[in-house]
Design a protein around this motif. Structure first.
Motif, PDB file in Angstrom:
ATOM      1  N   SER A  45       0.816  -1.216   0.000  1.00 55.30           N
ATOM      2  CA  SER A  45       0.000   0.000   0.000  1.00 55.30           C
ATOM      3  C   SER A  45       0.849   1.265   0.000  1.00 55.30           C
ATOM      4  CB  SER A  45      -0.934   0.000   1.215  1.00 55.30           C
ATOM      5  OG  SER A  45      -0.185  -0.101   2.414  1.00 55.30           O
ATOM      6  N   ASN A  46       2.097   1.163   0.466  1.00 56.78           N
ATOM      7  CA  ASN A  46       3.002   2.327   0.427  1.00 56.78           C
ATOM      8  C   ASN A  46       4.089   2.161  -0.632  1.00 56.78           C
ATOM      9  OD1 ASN A  46       4.312   0.291   1.760  1.00 56.78           O
ATOM     10  ND2 ASN A  46       5.296   1.620   3.270  1.00 56.78           N
ATOM     11  N   ASN A  47       3.767   1.336  -1.660  1.00 57.58           N
ATOM     12  CA  ASN A  47       4.610   1.184  -2.855  1.00 57.58           C
ATOM     13  C   ASN A  47       5.933   0.460  -2.628  1.00 57.58           C
ATOM     14  OD1 ASN A  47       2.969   2.357  -4.933  1.00 57.58           O
ATOM     15  ND2 ASN A  47       3.343   4.358  -3.992  1.00 57.58           N
ATOM     16  N   GLU A  48       6.036  -0.331  -1.596  1.00 53.61           N
ATOM     17  CA  GLU A  48       7.214  -1.179  -1.419  1.00 53.61           C
ATOM     18  C   GLU A  48       7.031  -2.465  -2.217  1.00 53.61           C
ATOM     19  OE1 GLU A  48       8.429  -1.866   2.608  1.00 53.61           O
ATOM     20  OE2 GLU A  48       7.972   0.173   3.225  1.00 53.61           O
ATOM     21  N   LEU A  49       8.124  -2.935  -2.826  1.00 50.43           N
ATOM     22  CA  LEU A  49       8.045  -4.131  -3.661  1.00 50.43           C
ATOM     23  C   LEU A  49       7.785  -5.363  -2.799  1.00 50.43           C
ATOM     24  CD1 LEU A  49       8.389  -5.292  -6.542  1.00 50.43           C
ATOM     25  CD2 LEU A  49      10.793  -5.694  -5.971  1.00 50.43           C
ATOM     26  N   ASP A 171      14.276  -0.269 -13.004  1.00 52.28           N
ATOM     27  CA  ASP A 171      13.644  -0.821 -11.803  1.00 52.28           C
ATOM     28  C   ASP A 171      14.156  -2.218 -11.499  1.00 52.28           C
ATOM     29  OD1 ASP A 171      12.139   1.430 -11.346  1.00 52.28           O
ATOM     30  OD2 ASP A 171      10.423   0.732 -12.500  1.00 52.28           O
ATOM     31  N   ALA A 172      14.186  -3.064 -12.511  1.00 54.58           N
ATOM     32  CA  ALA A 172      14.682  -4.426 -12.310  1.00 54.58           C
ATOM     33  C   ALA A 172      16.156  -4.403 -11.927  1.00 54.58           C
ATOM     34  CB  ALA A 172      14.466  -5.264 -13.565  1.00 54.58           C
ATOM     35  N   ALA A 173      16.939  -3.558 -12.595  1.00 60.13           N
ATOM     36  CA  ALA A 173      18.380  -3.494 -12.315  1.00 60.13           C
ATOM     37  C   ALA A 173      18.646  -3.042 -10.890  1.00 60.13           C
ATOM     38  CB  ALA A 173      19.052  -2.549 -13.305  1.00 60.13           C
ATOM     39  N   SER A 174      17.881  -2.063 -10.422  1.00 53.31           N
ATOM     40  CA  SER A 174      18.076  -1.556  -9.066  1.00 53.31           C
ATOM     41  C   SER A 174      17.869  -2.660  -8.036  1.00 53.31           C
ATOM     42  CB  SER A 174      17.098  -0.390  -8.822  1.00 53.31           C
ATOM     43  OG  SER A 174      17.216   0.082  -7.509  1.00 53.31           O
ATOM     44  N   TRP A 175      16.823  -3.453  -8.208  1.00 55.32           N
ATOM     45  CA  TRP A 175      16.549  -4.543  -7.263  1.00 55.32           C
ATOM     46  C   TRP A 175      17.533  -5.691  -7.433  1.00 55.32           C
ATOM     47  CZ3 TRP A 175      13.922  -4.391  -2.987  1.00 55.32           C
ATOM     48  CH2 TRP A 175      12.927  -3.408  -2.823  1.00 55.32           C
ATOM     49  N   ARG A 176      17.900  -5.991  -8.670  1.00 55.92           N
ATOM     50  CA  ARG A 176      18.792  -7.127  -8.894  1.00 55.92           C
ATOM     51  C   ARG A 176      20.221  -6.840  -8.433  1.00 55.92           C
ATOM     52  NH1 ARG A 176      18.084 -12.137  -9.551  1.00 55.92           N
ATOM     53  NH2 ARG A 176      19.140 -12.538 -11.519  1.00 55.92           N
ATOM     54  N   TYR A 177      20.669  -5.606  -8.576  1.00 54.56           N
ATOM     55  CA  TYR A 177      22.060  -5.307  -8.267  1.00 54.56           C
ATOM     56  C   TYR A 177      22.273  -4.645  -6.907  1.00 54.56           C
ATOM     57  CZ  TYR A 177      22.710  -6.335 -13.234  1.00 54.56           C
ATOM     58  OH  TYR A 177      22.725  -6.942 -14.450  1.00 54.56           O
ATOM     59  N   PHE A 178      21.218  -3.969  -6.396  1.00 53.17           N
ATOM     60  CA  PHE A 178      21.390  -3.271  -5.116  1.00 53.17           C
ATOM     61  C   PHE A 178      20.314  -3.623  -4.084  1.00 53.17           C
ATOM     62  CE2 PHE A 178      23.446  -0.524  -8.304  1.00 53.17           C
ATOM     63  CZ  PHE A 178      24.729  -0.514  -7.772  1.00 53.17           C
ATOM     64  N   ASN A 179      19.368  -4.444  -4.458  1.00 51.89           N
ATOM     65  CA  ASN A 179      18.345  -4.962  -3.545  1.00 51.89           C
ATOM     66  C   ASN A 179      17.495  -3.853  -2.933  1.00 51.89           C
ATOM     67  OD1 ASN A 179      17.024  -7.171  -2.355  1.00 51.89           O
ATOM     68  ND2 ASN A 179      18.170  -6.938  -0.453  1.00 51.89           N
ATOM     69  N   SER A 181      14.828  -0.156  -4.257  1.00 49.11           N
ATOM     70  CA  SER A 181      14.222   0.557  -5.381  1.00 49.11           C
ATOM     71  C   SER A 181      15.161   1.649  -5.890  1.00 49.11           C
ATOM     72  CB  SER A 181      12.894   1.184  -4.959  1.00 49.11           C
ATOM     73  OG  SER A 181      13.118   2.258  -4.067  1.00 49.11           O
ATOM     74  N   ALA A 182      14.912   2.068  -7.116  1.00 49.72           N
ATOM     75  CA  ALA A 182      15.773   3.076  -7.749  1.00 49.72           C
ATOM     76  C   ALA A 182      15.745   4.400  -7.000  1.00 49.72           C
ATOM     77  CB  ALA A 182      15.339   3.281  -9.200  1.00 49.72           C
ATOM     78  N   THR A 272      -3.214  -3.716  -1.340  1.00 44.27           N
ATOM     79  CA  THR A 272      -3.585  -3.131  -0.043  1.00 44.27           C
ATOM     80  C   THR A 272      -2.716  -3.661   1.088  1.00 44.27           C
ATOM     81  OG1 THR A 272      -5.188  -4.909   0.305  1.00 44.27           O
ATOM     82  CG2 THR A 272      -5.985  -2.915  -0.770  1.00 44.27           C
ATOM     83  N   ILE A 273      -1.727  -4.473   0.763  1.00 48.70           N
ATOM     84  CA  ILE A 273      -0.921  -5.149   1.782  1.00 48.70           C
ATOM     85  C   ILE A 273      -0.086  -4.148   2.588  1.00 48.70           C
ATOM     86  CG2 ILE A 273       0.965  -6.782   2.143  1.00 48.70           C
ATOM     87  CD1 ILE A 273      -1.630  -8.132   1.383  1.00 48.70           C
ATOM     88  N   ASP A 274      -0.086  -4.335   3.901  1.00 47.85           N
ATOM     89  CA  ASP A 274       0.807  -3.601   4.794  1.00 47.85           C
ATOM     90  C   ASP A 274       2.114  -4.385   4.833  1.00 47.85           C
ATOM     91  OD1 ASP A 274       2.262  -2.855   7.124  1.00 47.85           O
ATOM     92  OD2 ASP A 274       0.453  -2.053   8.040  1.00 47.85           O
ATOM     93  N   SER A 275       3.160  -3.854   4.211  1.00 41.57           N
ATOM     94  CA  SER A 275       4.390  -4.623   4.024  1.00 41.57           C
ATOM     95  C   SER A 275       5.030  -5.043   5.349  1.00 41.57           C
ATOM     96  CB  SER A 275       5.392  -3.829   3.181  1.00 41.57           C
ATOM     97  OG  SER A 275       5.706  -2.599   3.805  1.00 41.57           O
ATOM     98  N   LYS A 276       5.014  -4.152   6.346  1.00 39.33           N
ATOM     99  CA  LYS A 276       5.619  -4.512   7.637  1.00 39.33           C
ATOM    100  C   LYS A 276       4.831  -5.631   8.315  1.00 39.33           C
ATOM    101  CE  LYS A 276       7.831  -0.052   8.596  1.00 39.33           C
ATOM    102  NZ  LYS A 276       7.886   1.123   9.507  1.00 39.33           N
ATOM    103  N   LEU A 277       3.509  -5.510   8.277  1.00 41.56           N
ATOM    104  CA  LEU A 277       2.675  -6.557   8.867  1.00 41.56           C
ATOM    105  C   LEU A 277       2.880  -7.871   8.113  1.00 41.56           C
ATOM    106  CD1 LEU A 277       0.411  -7.428  10.826  1.00 41.56           C
ATOM    107  CD2 LEU A 277      -1.236  -6.705   9.087  1.00 41.56           C
ATOM    108  N   GLN A 278       2.924  -7.804   6.790  1.00 44.70           N
ATOM    109  CA  GLN A 278       3.112  -9.007   5.978  1.00 44.70           C
ATOM    110  C   GLN A 278       4.414  -9.719   6.355  1.00 44.70           C
ATOM    111  OE1 GLN A 278       1.071 -10.292   3.552  1.00 44.70           O
ATOM    112  NE2 GLN A 278       2.455 -11.919   2.922  1.00 44.70           N
TER     113      GLN A 278
END
Length: 783
Positions: A45-49, A171-179, A181-182, A272-278
């Motif tokens: 919900s706060n745009n975290e992958l 976007d993919a490169a940022s996650w693949r190489y630095f874990n 978001s850009a 709608t997922i709360d990433s921390k709760l998840q």
């Protein structure tokens, strides 16, 4: 304008050619530049992958993203196309220099392409690098510049440029190489990614580190020289190391990703997922899985809903087990046997229909319906128990008897109104076992139903005691969805608010099951209405709870349906339930729906509305529909002597010495079991021997049950054990006469047990008391 018209008239062919060229130029650029398959991406919900599913062509290519971080934007422009914001799509000076150097060397040494031209080349899928192709790129680049903004062109480039291996796009490169978001990248990290598309097949993290480092540092130096970064930032940036190998992309909600991809494949979906709760629920499931797997229980699922918005806050479809134990199966929407999890709906339905009051005594005695013989979990009976207590303790026999009394078709109608999708057959298909797990449902639908009941209560309190027409709607995990609860109405949607509230009051009780286990995982400060369930054969364990704000549902078991000892709701699912509730904020308890309730006098012992003979009365709020229930049938007025030791009448006692006293009397079979759990239960006094009449008496078989098939075991010495026949009589002091197949076998007084050893085959037991009352029971002796 006149000149133009005259020019067209005098030079028609040239004008026509020009018009065709202009039209061709206008339409030369495809409406959709890129048609490559993309990765399915879900964010919180706060745009975290939360997770990503690789594209069909095996590339990590995120969907087009028009938002480009300023750091990367600065880096890519300085590295690839310093005059990007000034040229019309191509740079004549760069082209001239490239042409000059290439002609001198006799081969392609220098490109000279702008970012716009590179976007065109990427969209044309690597056409051969000829001068004619370069001309096409220039034409298409100028058309692209006319159609799109500079930022849009940059977004095309950053989303479709190759970054080495099977990584495409920033976007993919940022996650693949630095874990990450850009948007979270440093200047050094942004610079590293900016130079990768320049030679993706040669330079990527983990290879050619020296060349990669030199290129990155030259770019950082250029950023410093152009005052885009200061000297301190430059020093800190060149001190940063390079990524060594790609990271796996986050898989925080893999089963939700799997579900989303079925309808939104290749799209970026905000959930709608709360990433921390998840993540914290994932951790809870992992810990419990480590314990449960010791007992060969490998699968579990958790769903958390927000009652007010009906949004999914956490979605854990399975444990982190292995493929052999079906870790990829999403349990949340799979049909499983319901166990006792439907009992609250029956209780609410009977309250709503006015067939029951919250604490009405219901029978808990050995019961048989044809060949169906329900039993309580602990194999014992209470004789009679308040309905609310029977629910909170999840007793099976009272539930089946209540269902039989309420009506199977009637209850089935209520369940269909709850929109339980896995309830596919008619009521007769399930029979009375419907209430004990004879039907199937799934965690999604059950949590949805509990959320609808909680929301009904909330809305009733928040409005002017009104309901909503679309209360029983589907929850959502898509942030773009807005739940509409329909129109306000004075008519209930399914259950009235009072029935729901009284059901939840019962479900607040936590002392179940009937064992003396410590309840170490329950925080008494949290008021939760909750219910467990266990399916036949210990295959499914359930626990679903609700507060005013949240619903948490848990299923535990094996995906392949294998049962395991100890796989019961209260032992395996309930600890997970309360671990999850501990992560959620405390909620106030539901407001009492006074407009659907009325305070009346209730018989304290029976839970019924008071009759003239009830001697202990209390005032209770009940649902309005409960006003039509019958008065207490268990209190009768009897006549006793001065010492209250014997019943008397005018034939044996002077009227002035007779005391008229209300007495709590249960039917014989209920009384037989009730007094074992209630030592203060006082059976009716006997009639004094000198009294005439008053011979009303009743009796019921305790054992055997009707049409029982009985096997008589043998002792170690080979002797066949006796069959013990038992009768409950309202006047135990009476003499009972026993017959088997019309043959007299003896009589009993006070204790009505009879031991026999019948032959193999069918038999009928007949018992007659001294008043002429008769009961019969048929059974079969097996070899």
């Amino acid at each position: 304008m006149t000149r133009i018209i005259n020019y067209i008239k005098t030079r028609k062919i040239k004008s026509a050619i020009l018009a065709v060229l202009l039209i061709a130029y206008y339409f030369c650029l495809p409406e959709q530049l890129f048609k490559d398959p993309t990765t399915t991406v879900i964010t919180s919900s706060n745009n975290e992958l939360l997770g990503a599913q690789i594209a069909k062509d095996g590339q990590w290519r995120f969907p087009q993203n028009d938002s480009i971080p300023e750091k990367f934007k600065a880096c890519i422009v300085q590295f690839e196309d310093e005059y990007f914001y000034k040229h019309p799509g191509f740079n004549p000076i760069s082209i001239y220099k490239a042409l000059r150097d290439n002609l001198k060397s006799g081969s392609v040494k220098r490109g000279g392409s702008t970012i716009t031209q590179q976007v065109i080349r990427l969209s044309r899928k690597g056409q051969s690098r000829t001068y004619f192709e370069k001309l096409k790129e220039i034409i298409l680049a100028t058309r692209l510049e006319l159609r799109e903004s500079k930022n849009k062109i940059l977004s095309y480039y950053s989303s479709h440029a190759p970054f080495g291996g099977n990584v495409v796009g920033l976007d993919a490169a940022s996650w693949r190489y630095f874990n990450r978001s850009a948007n979270q990248l440093s200047w050094a990290e942004s610079a590293t990614l900016a130079i990768l598309p320049n030679a993706p097949s040669l330079i990527y993290p983990g290879k050619n580190q020296d060349r990669l480092l030199k290129k990155r540092d030259r770019l950082l130096k250029k950023l410093l020289e152009n005052a885009l970064i200061d000297s301190l930032t430059y020093k800190l940036s060149i001190a940063e190391g390079l990524p060594q190998k790609p990271y796996p992309l986050p898989q925080i909600a893999p089963h939700l990703l799997q579900r989303v991809s079925k309808t939104n494949h290749g799209k970026r979906v905000k959930t709608t997922i709360d990433s921390k709760l998840q993540q914290r629920v994932n951790y809870i499931i992992k810990n419990h899985y480590n314990q449960l797997s010791q007992n060969e229980i490998y699968n579990a699922a958790v769903l958390v809903l927000d009652v007010k918005t009906r949004q999914v806050l956490a979605y854990v479809g399975n444990t982190p087990t292995d493929k052999a134990h079906q870790k990829d199966v999403d349990i949340i929407n799979k049909p499983r046997s319901t166990g006792s999890i439907l009992k609250p709906f029956l209780y609410a339905a009977m309250l709503d229909a006015g067939d029951l009051l919250p604490n009405t005594l219901v029978a808990d005695v050995p019961t048989q319906f044809g060949s169906y013989n329900p039993e309580n979990y602990n194999k014992t009976y209470d004789g009679a128990i308040p309905a609310s207590r029977a629910l909170s303790r999840s007793l099976n026999v009272p539930a089946v008897r209540m269902l039989q009394e309420f009506g199977l078709d009637r209850f089935h109608h209520y369940l269909k109104a709850l929109q339980l999708k896995d309830l596919k057959y008619n009521a007769n298909h399930y029979g009375l076992s419907l209430i004990l797990g004879g039907a199937e449902s799934n965690l999604w639908d059950l949590c949805k139903s509990y959320a609808a009941l909680s929301s009904t209560l909330n809305h009733f309190s928040e409005t002017s005691s009104e309901y909503f027409t679309n209360e029983f709607c589907e929850p959502t995990f898509l942030a773009s969805d807005n739940i509409e609860f329909g129109d306000k109405t004075s008519d209930k949607t399914l259950f009235d608010a009072a029935s729901i509230y009284l059901t939840y009051e019962s479900l607040k009780e936590v002392n179940r099951p009937e064992s003396d286990e410590s309840w170490e995982f329950f925080d008494g400060s949290k008021q939760v209405a909750w219910k467990t369930g266990t399916s036949f054969g210990f295959r499914d364990a359930w626990a679903i709870g609700t507060t005013k704000d949240y619903v948490v549902g848990v299923w535990v078991g094996n995906a392949d349906g294998e049962g395991r000892p100890g796989l019961v709701g209260v032992q395996t699912a309930a600890p997970i339930l309360f671990d999850v509730f501990d992560l959620l904020p405390n909620s106030n308890w539901f407001s009492k729906p006074f407009d659907e309730m009325q305070e009346i006098n209730i018989c304290k012992q029976s839970g019924h509305r008071t009759s003239p003979n009830c001697n202990t009365i209390e005032q209770k709020f009940i649902q309005v529909s409960g006003l039509k229930t019958k008065p207490c049938p268990y209190h009768v007025l009897i006549h006793v002597d001065n010492n209250e030791s014997f019943q008397v009448n005018a034939s044996c006692e002077d009227l002035s010495n007779i005391i008229h006293k209300p007495w709590f009397v249960l039917p014989p079979l209920m009384a037989y079991y009730y007094k074992t759990k209630n030592p203060f239960y006082k059976p009716l006094p006997k009639f004094r021997s000198d009294c005439i009449g008053a011979t009303n008496a009743s009796m019921e078989f305790i054992y055997p049950k009707e049409n029982n098939a009985i096997f008589l075991p043998k002792d170690f010495d080979g002797k066949t054990n006796d069959l013990i026949l038992k009768i409950a009589h309202s006047k135990p002091e009476s003499t009972l006469f026993w017959y088997i197949d019309s043959t007299f076998i003896g009589n009993t007084k006070d204790i009505h047990d009879m031991a026999i050893i019948p032959k193999q085959g069918d038999h009928t037991i007949t018992v007659v008391d001294e008043f002429g009352n008769e009961v019969k029971r048929s059974f079969e002796i097996l070899k």
